[in-house]
Design a protein around this motif. Structure first.
Motif, PDB file in Angstrom:
ATOM      1  N   VAL B   2       2.277  -1.470   0.948  1.00 55.45           N
ATOM      2  CA  VAL B   2       1.063  -1.685   1.741  1.00 55.45           C
ATOM      3  C   VAL B   2       0.925  -3.173   2.059  1.00 55.45           C
ATOM      4  CG1 VAL B   2      -1.440  -1.460   1.719  1.00 55.45           C
ATOM      5  CG2 VAL B   2      -0.031   0.255   0.584  1.00 55.45           C
ATOM      6  N   LEU B   3       0.630  -3.458   3.323  1.00 54.09           N
ATOM      7  CA  LEU B   3       0.406  -4.854   3.690  1.00 54.09           C
ATOM      8  C   LEU B   3      -0.961  -5.285   3.173  1.00 54.09           C
ATOM      9  CD1 LEU B   3       1.684  -5.119   7.383  1.00 54.09           C
ATOM     10  CD2 LEU B   3       2.868  -5.703   5.270  1.00 54.09           C
ATOM     11  N   TRP B 210      -3.521 -16.172   8.711  1.00 50.69           N
ATOM     12  CA  TRP B 210      -3.200 -16.044   7.286  1.00 50.69           C
ATOM     13  C   TRP B 210      -3.722 -14.711   6.756  1.00 50.69           C
ATOM     14  CZ3 TRP B 210      -4.310 -21.281   4.340  1.00 50.69           C
ATOM     15  CH2 TRP B 210      -3.445 -22.267   4.825  1.00 50.69           C
ATOM     16  N   ARG B 211      -2.908 -13.688   6.869  1.00 46.29           N
ATOM     17  CA  ARG B 211      -3.256 -12.392   6.291  1.00 46.29           C
ATOM     18  C   ARG B 211      -3.232 -12.485   4.767  1.00 46.29           C
ATOM     19  NH1 ARG B 211       0.110  -8.635   4.795  1.00 46.29           N
ATOM     20  NH2 ARG B 211       1.907  -9.631   5.757  1.00 46.29           N
ATOM     21  N   ALA B 234       4.128 -19.454  -3.627  1.00 45.12           N
ATOM     22  CA  ALA B 234       3.804 -18.814  -2.344  1.00 45.12           C
ATOM     23  C   ALA B 234       4.836 -17.767  -1.932  1.00 45.12           C
ATOM     24  CB  ALA B 234       3.654 -19.871  -1.250  1.00 45.12           C
ATOM     25  N   TYR B 235       5.969 -17.726  -2.660  1.00 48.05           N
ATOM     26  CA  TYR B 235       6.955 -16.681  -2.320  1.00 48.05           C
ATOM     27  C   TYR B 235       6.467 -15.288  -2.700  1.00 48.05           C
ATOM     28  CZ  TYR B 235      10.441 -20.027  -0.842  1.00 48.05           C
ATOM     29  OH  TYR B 235      11.110 -20.995  -0.156  1.00 48.05           O
ATOM     30  N   THR B 236       5.421 -15.247  -3.549  1.00 46.85           N
ATOM     31  CA  THR B 236       4.815 -13.939  -3.776  1.00 46.85           C
ATOM     32  C   THR B 236       4.116 -13.551  -2.468  1.00 46.85           C
ATOM     33  OG1 THR B 236       3.430 -12.672  -5.275  1.00 46.85           O
ATOM     34  CG2 THR B 236       2.581 -14.783  -4.615  1.00 46.85           C
ATOM     35  N   GLY B 237       3.552 -12.387  -2.418  1.00 46.07           N
ATOM     36  CA  GLY B 237       2.915 -11.951  -1.175  1.00 46.07           C
ATOM     37  C   GLY B 237       3.021 -10.460  -1.111  1.00 46.07           C
ATOM     38  N   ASP B 238       3.475  -9.905   0.042  1.00 48.97           N
ATOM     39  CA  ASP B 238       3.746  -8.461   0.078  1.00 48.97           C
ATOM     40  C   ASP B 238       5.151  -8.250   0.625  1.00 48.97           C
ATOM     41  OD1 ASP B 238       3.072  -9.046   2.761  1.00 48.97           O
ATOM     42  OD2 ASP B 238       1.077  -8.178   2.552  1.00 48.97           O
ATOM     43  N   VAL B 239       5.288  -7.968   1.924  1.00 42.22           N
ATOM     44  CA  VAL B 239       6.645  -7.826   2.453  1.00 42.22           C
ATOM     45  C   VAL B 239       7.222  -9.182   2.853  1.00 42.22           C
ATOM     46  CG1 VAL B 239       6.236  -5.484   3.286  1.00 42.22           C
ATOM     47  CG2 VAL B 239       5.801  -7.447   4.812  1.00 42.22           C
ATOM     48  N   THR B 312      -5.725 -14.034  -1.097  1.00 43.61           N
ATOM     49  CA  THR B 312      -5.240 -12.784  -1.693  1.00 43.61           C
ATOM     50  C   THR B 312      -4.659 -13.017  -3.084  1.00 43.61           C
ATOM     51  OG1 THR B 312      -3.179 -13.211  -0.504  1.00 43.61           O
ATOM     52  CG2 THR B 312      -4.679 -11.567   0.446  1.00 43.61           C
ATOM     53  N   HIS B 313      -4.156 -14.247  -3.326  1.00 46.54           N
ATOM     54  CA  HIS B 313      -3.477 -14.549  -4.586  1.00 46.54           C
ATOM     55  C   HIS B 313      -4.012 -15.865  -5.170  1.00 46.54           C
ATOM     56  CE1 HIS B 313      -0.605 -11.948  -2.454  1.00 46.54           C
ATOM     57  NE2 HIS B 313      -0.045 -11.683  -3.614  1.00 46.54           N
TER      58      HIS B 313
END
Lengths: 121, 454
Positions: B2-3, B210-211, B234-239, B312-313
């Motif tokens: 999920v985005l 910036w989603r 910042a390499y975390t995230g989703d896709v 988000t993080h």
């Protein structure tokens, strides 16, 4: 036991030691980007230094740290003057210890800023 | 997968208690009894100014909190870290005054009190309740004890802990009720460039696309280790990696030896202005708050602030917002990994009812590896015995001596930001002159505002 004092060198300090023979004694950190001269300090001398500057301490590497800026600057100046990292350098600095202590006492209030252009910030 | 999307504000809506219409503001302030805000002092040094809490509440940083807490809410926060509305919140926030001031004001429940700052009207407090506190009790329960919170509290809090002393130094009478700012302060240079209250920050995220965004907590001028942390976290995230890195500095009472706030903000801004992280991905902001150094407790507030700003993080390091050895050095990471039951968290704060939506990113350290010839992540590089750490005291010693730090330690432009403010205050770190001026000037000026006296 021997203690150490690390004198960090930027470009202007590197220029100051050019031709003194001290270049060969440089050690480096961070891929060569941090250059320093390391002075050996006999234990009785480090005790004397610690007695003069209560905030100074010996770290886990046996380096004297948190020395007043005025002391480090005077030390570097004498290194250049005497072209040496020997005991005579610290002796020379101790000749001016009262003056250095006066400057050190003011260091919690004022340290002269380096003369660099900050207009781009 | 999920985005991810920008999370909702904590509590559902952003608090906005700022009256921008001058006529309405004047009507609200006219005829009120006035009180000049005083800093909380310790040994002659200001350690807190409640104006910062009022700003952060009214502009929505601390949503859903909207005022000085009533007694039951303070109790709930201390016992369970929950507001009366159930939402997670870490700290008691109160407007405290002395018995003498309370007597001379002559106000009570149902009254409106005008709060003045720097001699001008600033905000009003609609008093719902007046009660007394025991500052020592509040201080002790805010931070925990080894007996009550054995999972993470190692030694009892004492006078050496700045946050504990903020609560211990509070006055005994609390006026509880909603705050409303009636005269918007104007930020002084350079704070004005970095003022992004949550609503404005969310707008900025939208404009930047910036989603996803990861928050970086700071009270420091950044060295290259911090930069590596930001880039890698910042390499975390989703896709894809997070699209944005939000630096949010905590700006408030200072201690001798800290870097000046101005240098911290402009130092971080230099990281993006000079391209070390491009400005499309990196943005510098601040929150007004007199840091309590509550490690896991503080991390909850940080999560709330940055979720409200749209992140988000959130990256959390070892000894997050810590001072001394009161807490386990991993207390914050423990909280966000499995919870701390004695503080009201049987699960991480983003997995409990009425909890946060922000996702933690627990990080270890970065140091220089001479074998790899680069900044490395401590948990990845195999040459641990060769590590060269970027210690704060090593860099501070270099800065104090006026040695231009090499680019691998601190970016030239970041160092220049330190020197810029060093020239102003005659010192690279916080000194008595800085503390005096900070106390007098604060971060804001108040426009003149005429109101009729109560």
């Amino acid at each position: 036991m021997v203690h150490y004092i690390g004198l960090l060198l930027d470009d202007s300090r590197l220029e100051a030691i050019k031709g003194t023979g001290l270049e060969e004694k440089l050690t480096t950190l961070f891929g060569g980007q941090v250059k320093q001269l390391i002075m050996e300090v006999p234990e009785e001398v480090s005790k004397k230094i610690l007695a003069e500057f209560p905030n100074a301490r010996i770290d886990s590497r046996s380096f004297l740290e948190d020395l007043p800026v005025a002391f480090k600057r005077a030390l570097f100046q004498e290194v250049v003057n005497k072209k040496s990292l020997g005991a005579e350098v610290i002796e020379a600095v101790f000749q001016k210890i009262d003056e250095i202590k006066d400057l050190a006492a003011k260091e919690s209030e004022y340290i002269p800023p380096p003369d660099i252009d900050t207009s781009e910030i | 997968m999920v985005l991810l999307k920008t999370p909702p504000p904590h509590g559902g809506n952003l608090v906005d208690r700022v009256v921008r219409n001058p006529d309405r503001a004047k009507k609200m302030a006219d005829g009120c009894v006035a009180f000049d805000i005083k800093p909380t002092m310790l040994d002659g040094v200001p350690i807190r100014n409640v104006y910062r809490e009022i700003m952060s509440i009214c502009y929505g940083f601390f949503s859903p909190v909207d005022g000085s807490m009533v007694r039951n809410e303070v109790e709930r926060v201390l016992e369970e870290r929950r507001l009366l509305s159930e939402w997670v919140f870490p700290y008691p926030l109160v407007f405290d005054i002395s018995e003498e001031d309370y007597k001379s004001l002559g106000v009570g429940e149902g009254d409106r009190l005008l709060l003045r700052l720097k001699g001008q009207p600033f905000a009003v407090l609609d008093i719902d309740e007046v009660y007394k506190i025991d500052p020592v009790d509040i201080a002790t329960r805010t931070f925990g004890t080894p007996e009550r919170n054995p999972e993470v509290v190692k030694v009892p809090f004492d006078k050496k802990h700045p946050g504990y002393m903020i609560y211990r130094s509070m006055q005994p009478v609390v006026l509880a009720g909603k705050y409303t700012i009636v005269n918007e302060p104007k930020f002084r240079n350079p704070f004005d460039k970095f003022w992004f209250p949550p609503a404005k920050c969310r707008e900025a995220f939208k404009e930047k696309g910036w989603r996803t965004a990861i928050a970086h907590q700071t009270r420091n001028v950044p060295h290259v280790g911090h930069e590596a942390l930001m880039k890698n976290a910042a390499y975390t995230g989703d896709v894809e990696p997070c699209r944005g890195i939000l630096v949010n500095a905590i700006i408030g009472a200072k201690r001798r030896g800290d870097y000046p706030d101005e240098a911290i903000l402009e130092g971080h801004a230099a990281v993006n202005r000079f391209g070390y992280i491009k400005p499309e991905r990196h943005m510098v902001t601040f929150t007004l708050w007199d840091m309590r150094y509550g490690n896991p407790i503080e991390s909850l507030l940080h999560g709330i602030i940055r979720q409200n700003m749209g992140c988000t993080h959130h990256m959390f390091g070892r000894d997050h917002a810590a001072v001394g050895e009161y807490y386990d050095m991993y207390a914050t990471q423990i909280l966000w990994t499995k919870g701390i039951p004695s503080f009201g968290f049987e699960a991480p704060p983003n997995e409990v009812d009425y909890g946060l939506k922000i996702i933690p990113q627990n990080m270890a350290e970065f140091w220089y590896c001479p074998k790899c010839q680069e900044m490395v992540y401590s948990e990845t590089c195999g040459h641990v015995d060769m590590k060269q750490k970027l210690s704060g005291s090593f860099i501070r010693g270099m800065v104090a001596e006026g040695i231009f730090p090499p680019n691998i330690i601190m970016r030239n432009e970041v160092y220049k930001a330190i020197v810029k403010w060093w020239k102003v205050y005659g010192y690279p770190f916080v000194n008595p002159k800085y503390l005096e001026e900070k106390d007098k000037n604060l971060e804001v000026d108040l426009p003149p505002m005429e109101v009729s006296k109560g």
